[in-house]
Design a protein around this motif. Structure first.
Motif, PDB file in Angstrom:
ATOM      1  N   LEU A  46       0.834  -1.200   0.000  1.00  0.00           N
ATOM      2  CA  LEU A  46       0.000   0.000   0.000  1.00  0.00           C
ATOM      3  C   LEU A  46       0.868   1.249   0.000  1.00  0.00           C
ATOM      4  O   LEU A  46       0.622   2.190  -0.754  1.00  0.00           O
ATOM      5  CB  LEU A  46      -0.931   0.013   1.216  1.00  0.00           C
ATOM      6  CG  LEU A  46      -1.757   1.272   1.419  1.00  0.00           C
ATOM      7  CD1 LEU A  46      -2.724   1.468   0.253  1.00  0.00           C
ATOM      8  CD2 LEU A  46      -2.520   1.203   2.721  1.00  0.00           C
ATOM      9  N   TRP A  47       1.911   1.261   0.821  1.00  0.00           N
ATOM     10  CA  TRP A  47       2.809   2.412   0.889  1.00  0.00           C
ATOM     11  C   TRP A  47       3.500   2.651  -0.446  1.00  0.00           C
ATOM     12  O   TRP A  47       3.646   3.792  -0.881  1.00  0.00           O
ATOM     13  CB  TRP A  47       3.844   2.183   1.998  1.00  0.00           C
ATOM     14  CG  TRP A  47       4.877   3.237   2.083  1.00  0.00           C
ATOM     15  CD1 TRP A  47       4.736   4.514   2.541  1.00  0.00           C
ATOM     16  CD2 TRP A  47       6.247   3.113   1.688  1.00  0.00           C
ATOM     17  NE1 TRP A  47       5.928   5.183   2.452  1.00  0.00           N
ATOM     18  CE2 TRP A  47       6.872   4.355   1.938  1.00  0.00           C
ATOM     19  CE3 TRP A  47       6.998   2.075   1.160  1.00  0.00           C
ATOM     20  CZ2 TRP A  47       8.212   4.569   1.670  1.00  0.00           C
ATOM     21  CZ3 TRP A  47       8.339   2.289   0.901  1.00  0.00           C
ATOM     22  CH2 TRP A  47       8.922   3.536   1.163  1.00  0.00           C
ATOM     23  N   ARG A  48       3.920   1.571  -1.118  1.00  0.00           N
ATOM     24  CA  ARG A  48       4.583   1.725  -2.415  1.00  0.00           C
ATOM     25  C   ARG A  48       3.618   2.231  -3.488  1.00  0.00           C
ATOM     26  O   ARG A  48       3.984   3.040  -4.319  1.00  0.00           O
ATOM     27  CB  ARG A  48       5.161   0.384  -2.889  1.00  0.00           C
ATOM     28  CG  ARG A  48       6.332  -0.093  -2.101  1.00  0.00           C
ATOM     29  CD  ARG A  48       7.617   0.338  -2.632  1.00  0.00           C
ATOM     30  NE  ARG A  48       7.768  -0.137  -4.012  1.00  0.00           N
ATOM     31  CZ  ARG A  48       8.669   0.316  -4.823  1.00  0.00           C
ATOM     32  NH1 ARG A  48       9.502   1.230  -4.424  1.00  0.00           N
ATOM     33  NH2 ARG A  48       8.761  -0.129  -6.047  1.00  0.00           N
ATOM     34  N   SER A  49       2.392   1.742  -3.479  1.00  0.00           N
ATOM     35  CA  SER A  49       1.463   2.100  -4.546  1.00  0.00           C
ATOM     36  C   SER A  49       0.815   3.462  -4.321  1.00  0.00           C
ATOM     37  O   SER A  49       0.606   4.205  -5.277  1.00  0.00           O
ATOM     38  CB  SER A  49       0.383   1.031  -4.699  1.00  0.00           C
ATOM     39  OG  SER A  49      -0.416   0.990  -3.541  1.00  0.00           O
ATOM     40  N   ASP A  50       0.474   3.777  -3.058  1.00  0.00           N
ATOM     41  CA  ASP A  50      -0.213   5.047  -2.774  1.00  0.00           C
ATOM     42  C   ASP A  50       0.216   5.568  -1.406  1.00  0.00           C
ATOM     43  O   ASP A  50      -0.450   5.311  -0.398  1.00  0.00           O
ATOM     44  CB  ASP A  50      -1.724   4.834  -2.828  1.00  0.00           C
ATOM     45  CG  ASP A  50      -2.491   6.140  -2.827  1.00  0.00           C
ATOM     46  OD1 ASP A  50      -1.854   7.211  -2.767  1.00  0.00           O
ATOM     47  OD2 ASP A  50      -3.733   6.098  -2.888  1.00  0.00           O
ATOM     48  N   PRO A  51       1.327   6.304  -1.339  1.00  0.00           N
ATOM     49  CA  PRO A  51       1.836   6.785  -0.049  1.00  0.00           C
ATOM     50  C   PRO A  51       0.849   7.688   0.691  1.00  0.00           C
ATOM     51  O   PRO A  51       0.783   7.662   1.920  1.00  0.00           O
ATOM     52  CB  PRO A  51       3.098   7.557  -0.414  1.00  0.00           C
ATOM     53  CG  PRO A  51       3.475   7.103  -1.765  1.00  0.00           C
ATOM     54  CD  PRO A  51       2.221   6.644  -2.432  1.00  0.00           C
TER      55      PRO A  51
END
Length: 74
Positions: A46-51
């Motif tokens: 999730l952090w990589r795709s949409d911080p």
């Protein structure tokens, strides 16, 4: 000549296979994910795709975690 061409073809195949993977691994090594994301695969994705979405959902928990670690180390 044909034998040398085979070696060149194999070498190019190996380069095309491993160079992108190596660059990706080196880039991931440099990044610093938030504490919760570094321990949980789902949160890391999730952090990589949409911080921004990660920050909205888990930012407060990360701050509490960091604060708890600071108090623990004192």
């Amino acid at each position: 000549m044909s034998e040398e061409l085979k070696y060149v073809a194999v070498a190019l195949l190996v380069l095309f296979a491993f160079v992108p993977v190596t660059f990706q691994a080196l880039r991931r090594r440099k990044e610093q994910p938030p504490p919760l994301a570094s321990n949980d695969r789902k949160l890391y994705r999730l952090w990589r795709s949409d911080p921004d979405a990660y920050q909205r959902q888990y930012g407060a928990l990360d701050e509490k975690y960091i604060e708890a670690q600071k108090n623990k180390n004192k």
